[in-house]
Design a protein around this motif. Sequence first.
Motif, PDB file in Angstrom:
ATOM      1  N   LEU A  69       0.898  -1.172   0.001  1.00  0.00           N
ATOM      2  CA  LEU A  69      -0.061  -0.050   0.129  1.00  0.00           C
ATOM      3  C   LEU A  69       0.891   1.478  -0.059  1.00  0.00           C
ATOM      4  O   LEU A  69       1.769   1.380   0.581  1.00  0.00           O
ATOM      5  N   LEU A  70       0.357   2.204  -0.452  1.00  0.00           N
ATOM      6  CA  LEU A  70       1.014   3.599  -0.594  1.00  0.00           C
ATOM      7  C   LEU A  70       0.310   4.726   0.488  1.00  0.00           C
ATOM      8  O   LEU A  70      -0.931   3.977   0.812  1.00  0.00           O
ATOM      9  N   GLY A  71       1.051   5.304   0.979  1.00  0.00           N
ATOM     10  CA  GLY A  71       0.165   6.076   2.118  1.00  0.00           C
ATOM     11  C   GLY A  71       0.940   5.992   3.497  1.00  0.00           C
ATOM     12  O   GLY A  71       2.217   5.634   3.623  1.00  0.00           O
ATOM     13  N   GLY A  72       0.148   6.197   4.587  1.00  0.00           N
ATOM     14  CA  GLY A  72       0.489   6.027   5.821  1.00  0.00           C
ATOM     15  C   GLY A  72      -0.456   5.557   7.021  1.00  0.00           C
ATOM     16  O   GLY A  72      -1.664   5.077   6.193  1.00  0.00           O
ATOM     17  N   ALA A  73      -0.281   5.546   8.023  1.00  0.00           N
ATOM     18  CA  ALA A  73      -1.209   4.980   9.096  1.00  0.00           C
ATOM     19  C   ALA A  73      -2.546   5.836   9.070  1.00  0.00           C
ATOM     20  O   ALA A  73      -3.580   5.287   9.453  1.00  0.00           O
ATOM     21  N   ASP A  74      -2.373   6.938   8.458  1.00  0.00           N
ATOM     22  CA  ASP A  74      -3.651   7.909   8.392  1.00  0.00           C
ATOM     23  C   ASP A  74      -4.530   7.732   7.114  1.00  0.00           C
ATOM     24  O   ASP A  74      -5.762   8.049   7.302  1.00  0.00           O
ATOM     25  N   ALA A  75      -3.811   7.553   6.254  1.00  0.00           N
ATOM     26  CA  ALA A  75      -4.688   7.150   4.769  1.00  0.00           C
ATOM     27  C   ALA A  75      -3.708   6.538   3.874  1.00  0.00           C
ATOM     28  O   ALA A  75      -2.659   6.567   3.894  1.00  0.00           O
ATOM     29  N   VAL A  76      -4.603   5.621   3.107  1.00  0.00           N
ATOM     30  CA  VAL A  76      -3.990   4.806   1.915  1.00  0.00           C
ATOM     31  C   VAL A  76      -4.164   5.575   0.852  1.00  0.00           C
ATOM     32  O   VAL A  76      -5.138   6.192   0.393  1.00  0.00           O
ATOM     33  N   THR A  77      -3.174   5.879  -0.091  1.00  0.00           N
ATOM     34  CA  THR A  77      -3.550   6.651  -1.449  1.00  0.00           C
ATOM     35  C   THR A  77      -3.102   5.919  -2.502  1.00  0.00           C
ATOM     36  O   THR A  77      -3.257   6.437  -3.695  1.00  0.00           O
TER      37      THR A  77
END
Length: 468
Positions: free
Chosen positions: A137-145
Amino acid sequence: MRSAIVLGGSLAGMLAARALADFATVTVVERDALPDGPGPRRGLPQARHTHVLWSGGARAVEELLPGTADLLRGRGAHYVPVPTDMVVLSPRGWFRRWEESHHTLLCSRELLDWAVRRQVLGHERVTALENTTADGLLGGADAVTGVRVRRADGTEDTLTADMVVDATGRASRASSWLRDLGLPAPAERRIDPGLVYASRVFRAPAAVRALGRFPTVIVQADPRQAPGRGASLVMIEDGRWIVTLFGTRGGEPDGDADAFTGFALEAPRHPIVGRLIAHAEPLTEVTLTRSTANYRRYYERMRRWPEGFAVLGDALAAYNPSYGHGMSTAAQSAVALRDTVRRRGWGSPGLARRVQRAVAGPVDTAWVLAVGQDVLYPGATEHGPTLRDRAAAAYVDRLLHTATGNGWVARRVTDVTSLERPVSVLGDPRLPLAALRGPRRPQLGGPPLTGEETAAAGLSAPSVTASD
């Protein structure tokens, strides 16, 4: 333009893609090449086993893809009224063939997947990226982008999207991907009775093909008699029977074609399926599967959940296949996905968490039904069934006993098993009283086949009991 990515091009993934196509352009990332017609593919080996689309799931598919039932029936799928055209030996005896309350759609998994895939990929907002594997997944713990992908030639790429849905099935890597983003693993429960599945396709007898129908026949395992062994026979398109034999740890069937009919005659609690196929022409070899454990990943309970990500289908929960609930819960979860986005609005804060909680709803009913019996088998869990497990199993067992001779109770049970209503309906205060009283009619002495069905299948009359 809003965009979404669905990982996995099987039934759950395609239905999720159609659900999201009302709001965004959707790319389905699939590691296989998708066949043009109803054909096999490497990533769907379980297609060679029996599959049942219960009416709760069939209605969900129809809601997302109107006309699917007609398309399937035009290709030879069978509409089977439940329990009218079902011959079922439950752990507590033969069910009567009561008046229709629900139904199933029966066909090969390959035909069903093709019918759904054809319609979804025909939508102007849906495209498929084949021979491509999701690697993270791309992004981080707050949001997948978005997602990282790897193509068949080894090249890597990144795809961005407003929402990513994981529908990659039992092989899902969502837990490890979330850990890579700094999130903890979800709570998980696994119940594995050691079930092995063996399936083979037969040509139905000429008289059955001329009749154009035949009841579904199921001999269920009894968890009080470990190892549990059973069999099922369903009619699919082109005048074929698909037969699945199964056994838990210590009573497993094997892949030996010569031993298939012998197991059907001797291992289950009644030899009806073996008798039906004893003189039928086999059309395939035996397919064996051991990936049958029940597991449930409780993503909806996680304290933190990233925006833009959801998990559904077998990636969220998978069940003992003998209950036939995987496809139906996937379809209902796709409807829940669509309805949640429609109600809350695309991009609204907390949407992904609300989606994850919504798609878990249909899963819960199927989970209770699957584990309620399987948890009783030796070795199914590390520490054995809990007191709550035993109490729930005892109640369901008593309901099944009563349903063999009480049409009202049978209707309540099939409300749930067909996934038309949630498991909470079994909490109706009238049910425990009915269960306490027990069945109103005496037990049937054998499988309730009609004289016409008995003759068409080439069975001798003494081997069966007429419909009551």
